[in-house]
Every structure is written in C-alpha cells, then in structure tokens.
Write an enzyme that holds these catalytic residues in place. Structure first.
Site, short mmCIF file in Angstrom:
data_model
loop_
_atom_site.label_atom_id
_atom_site.label_comp_id
_atom_site.label_asym_id
_atom_site.label_seq_id
_atom_site.Cartn_x
_atom_site.Cartn_y
_atom_site.Cartn_z
CE LYS A 18 -67.86 -102.43 -7.30
NZ LYS A 18 -66.86 -101.62 -8.25
CG ASP A 45 -63.75 -101.28 -6.57
OD1 ASP A 45 -62.60 -101.57 -5.92
OD2 ASP A 45 -64.19 -101.74 -7.26
CE LYS A 85 -60.72 -103.07 -9.01
NZ LYS A 85 -62.06 -102.47 -9.00
CG ASP A 100 -48.80 -94.28 -4.46
OD1 ASP A 100 -47.66 -94.23 -4.36
OD2 ASP A 100 -49.46 -93.29 -5.15
CB THR A 150 -61.97 -110.47 -14.38
OG1 THR A 150 -62.29 -109.14 -14.56
CG2 THR A 150 -62.75 -110.84 -13.06
NE ARG A 160 -71.41 -103.86 -16.73
CZ ARG A 160 -70.19 -104.14 -17.15
NH1 ARG A 160 -69.94 -103.46 -18.32
NH2 ARG A 160 -69.32 -105.04 -16.54
O1 C5P Z 1 -70.57 -106.71 -14.67
P1 C5P Z 1 -71.24 -105.81 -13.54
O2 C5P Z 1 -71.79 -104.25 -13.80
O3 C5P Z 1 -72.07 -106.39 -12.68
O4 C5P Z 1 -69.76 -105.07 -12.69
C1 C5P Z 1 -70.01 -104.99 -11.23
C2 C5P Z 1 -68.36 -104.87 -10.72
O5 C5P Z 1 -67.48 -105.83 -11.23
C3 C5P Z 1 -67.78 -103.82 -11.44
O6 C5P Z 1 -68.01 -102.61 -10.61
C4 C5P Z 1 -66.29 -104.03 -11.43
O7 C5P Z 1 -65.65 -103.48 -10.17
C5 C5P Z 1 -66.22 -105.60 -11.69
N1 C5P Z 1 -65.91 -106.04 -12.76
C6 C5P Z 1 -65.06 -106.73 -13.26
N2 C5P Z 1 -64.64 -107.53 -14.28
C7 C5P Z 1 -64.99 -106.75 -15.38
C8 C5P Z 1 -66.00 -105.70 -15.35
C9 C5P Z 1 -66.31 -105.41 -14.08
O8 C5P Z 1 -64.45 -107.71 -12.04
N3 C5P Z 1 -64.67 -107.32 -16.55
#
Ligand code: C5P
Length: 245
Positions: free
Chosen positions: A48, A75, A77, A80, A135, A217
């Site tokens: 991604k 990604d 997003k 527009d 989220t 992460r």
């Molecule tokens: O937390 P992690 O690094 O696994 O995040 C993977 C993906 O989750 C991010 O690339 C982002 O698109 C999404 N994300 C989310 N809500 C958050 C943080 C990251 O949906 N609070």
C-alpha cells in the site's frame, strides 16, 4: 492483478496467508520503502502506497513496487468532483495499480466516475475501494449505520470493495458481501496500538469477514520486520489447517 512473484509457498501450494496481507509502506522515502518491500515480498501480496509515500515518490513508487511483484494499493483517498476523480483514477490505472481508494463520502456519482476511470486506464484487473468512515472520525456504534449505507453506495456505484475498521465488520457482514473488505488497524496482542483505536487481531478480523488485512507499523517499525511478518503469518497459520505447515 500481479502474481508474477512469490505467490506460492516453496512446496508450490498457494499461500493463502500472504494473499490476504497488505503492507502499508507509510514512509517518505522510496529507497526505504523499496528496501522494506524487497525483504517482505514473500509475506505480503499487496503493497500500500499512502499519501506520504505518494507525495514523496509518486508514480515511481507504484512502478518500483509492481516490479518487485506486488499488487499495488494506491491509497490516495480521492474526493473531488467526478470528472477530476475519473481522470486521476484513469492515470492510476495506467500506472498499474490494482487497488485505488476514494472517499465514499464523495457520493455515488464520484465513486462511479472513479471506478470507470480506473477500469479505462488499467490494462489488468483493478478495483476501486471506497473508504467508508475514517477511524479518526469513528464513534463506534454510531458509525455502523453510516458504514452500511456507504457499503451499499459503493456497490451500487461499481466499487470493487470498501475500507472499513474491524469492529464494523460483524454488524455489516450481510451488507453487499460481494465487496472486498480491506481492513486496517491490525495488531497482534503484544503490538503497540500506535494511534490506532479500533483494532483487531488478524484472526479476529478474518473471522469477522475481512478479505485484505492492511498492516503497517507492527511490521515496518519492528526492529526486525521479517521476524514480525513471520509472527503475523504464524498467528494466521495456527488458525487455518489448510495453511499450517
Ligand atoms: O497502524 P498501521 O501502521 O498498521 O496502519 C496501517 C494503515 O491503517 C495506515 O496506512 C492507514 O491507512 C490506516 N490507519 C487508520 N487509522 C489510524 C491510523 C492508520 O485507519 N488511526
């Protein structure tokens, strides 16, 4: 989608665990992204590219990851006017992305424009994924109706799937089951939550109906990313006799 590389195990059986995993390369440098991606291509089918990496390296990032054998999830997003989204999606299709995101909040006409633009530009399979609710704006139960509505909208507009949080999967399981469910916020019990609030383990998310687990992460920031990816695979293989070694 691109399955040239590493889509089966050494014994030749399809790797169902790898197939359902997407690696979120949230870094600002293509060299670092490529280094991580090269070491993890045996563990993840999809890479991604989010806003950070796309802003840093754009189409070059998409090309480099596709060359490594990944299906690329762009990604961006998009949100527009329909014409602009259609044109951007067409270019993304030409770049060879397999998945492209747009905000469901942009409405049916915009999503349809994105889906059609992507299909017009792509020379292989490619699908638009509608982001249901971020989220960061999600208030648990209050969002579920909105997630369900946006799933309906996405399907009617020709999207291939949706992005949604794991806790919303069960309540929306019967809504447009044909849509691919891409789910971020995946954590093993010992992982740090980082800024994720609405999380699930890989096994929980798949059991609740996820098709593609988006993991960043816990793997990319691990001291040893390959070992972290291996733990992720182990956690899934233990639950699935078909994939157990
Ligand atoms: O937390 P992690 O690094 O696994 O995040 C993977 C993906 O989750 C991010 O690339 C982002 O698109 C999404 N994300 C989310 N809500 C958050 C943080 C990251 O949906 N609070």
């Amino acid at each position: 989608m691109n399955h040239e590389n590493a889509d089966s195990r050494p014994d030749g059986r399809p790797d169902r665990v790898r197939d359902c995993l997407a690696l979120a390369l949230d870094v600002d440098d293509l060299v670092a992204a490529t280094r991580l991606a090269r070491s993890l291509v045996g563990h993840f089918r999809v890479a991604k590219v989010g806003l950070e990496l796309y802003t840093a390296a754009g189409p070059e990032a998409v090309g480099a990851l596709a060359d490594l054998g990944y299906d690329v999830f762009c990604d961006l997003k998009l949100h527009d006017i329909p014409t602009t989204v259609a044109r951007a999606a067409r270019v993304a299709g030409e770049l060879g992305v397999s998945y492209l995101t747009a905000h469901a909040a942009g409405g049916a006409e915009m999503l349809r424009a994105g889906a059609e633009g992507l299909a017009a530009g792509a020379s292989g399979p490619a699908g638009l994924l509608a982001v249901t609710v971020l989220t960061s704006e999600a208030q648990a139960a209050a969002t579920r109706d909105r997630v369900a509505q946006r799933m309906e909208l996405a399907a009617e507009a020709g999207a291939a799937g949706v992005v949604c949080a794991a806790p919303d999967l069960t309540a929306t399981r019967h809504v447009r089951p044909e849509l691919l469910r891409a789910v971020p916020g995946i954590r093993l019990p010992d992982d740090s939550l980082d800024d994720q609030r609405r999380v699930a383990s890989p096994v929980q998310a798949l059991a609740a109906g996820a098709d593609l687990l988006v993991v960043g992460r816990p793997v990319t920031r691990a001291e040893d990313p390959v070992e972290a990816a291996e733990r992720l695979h182990d956690s899934l293989r233990q639950q699935d006799p078909e994939t157990a070694t």
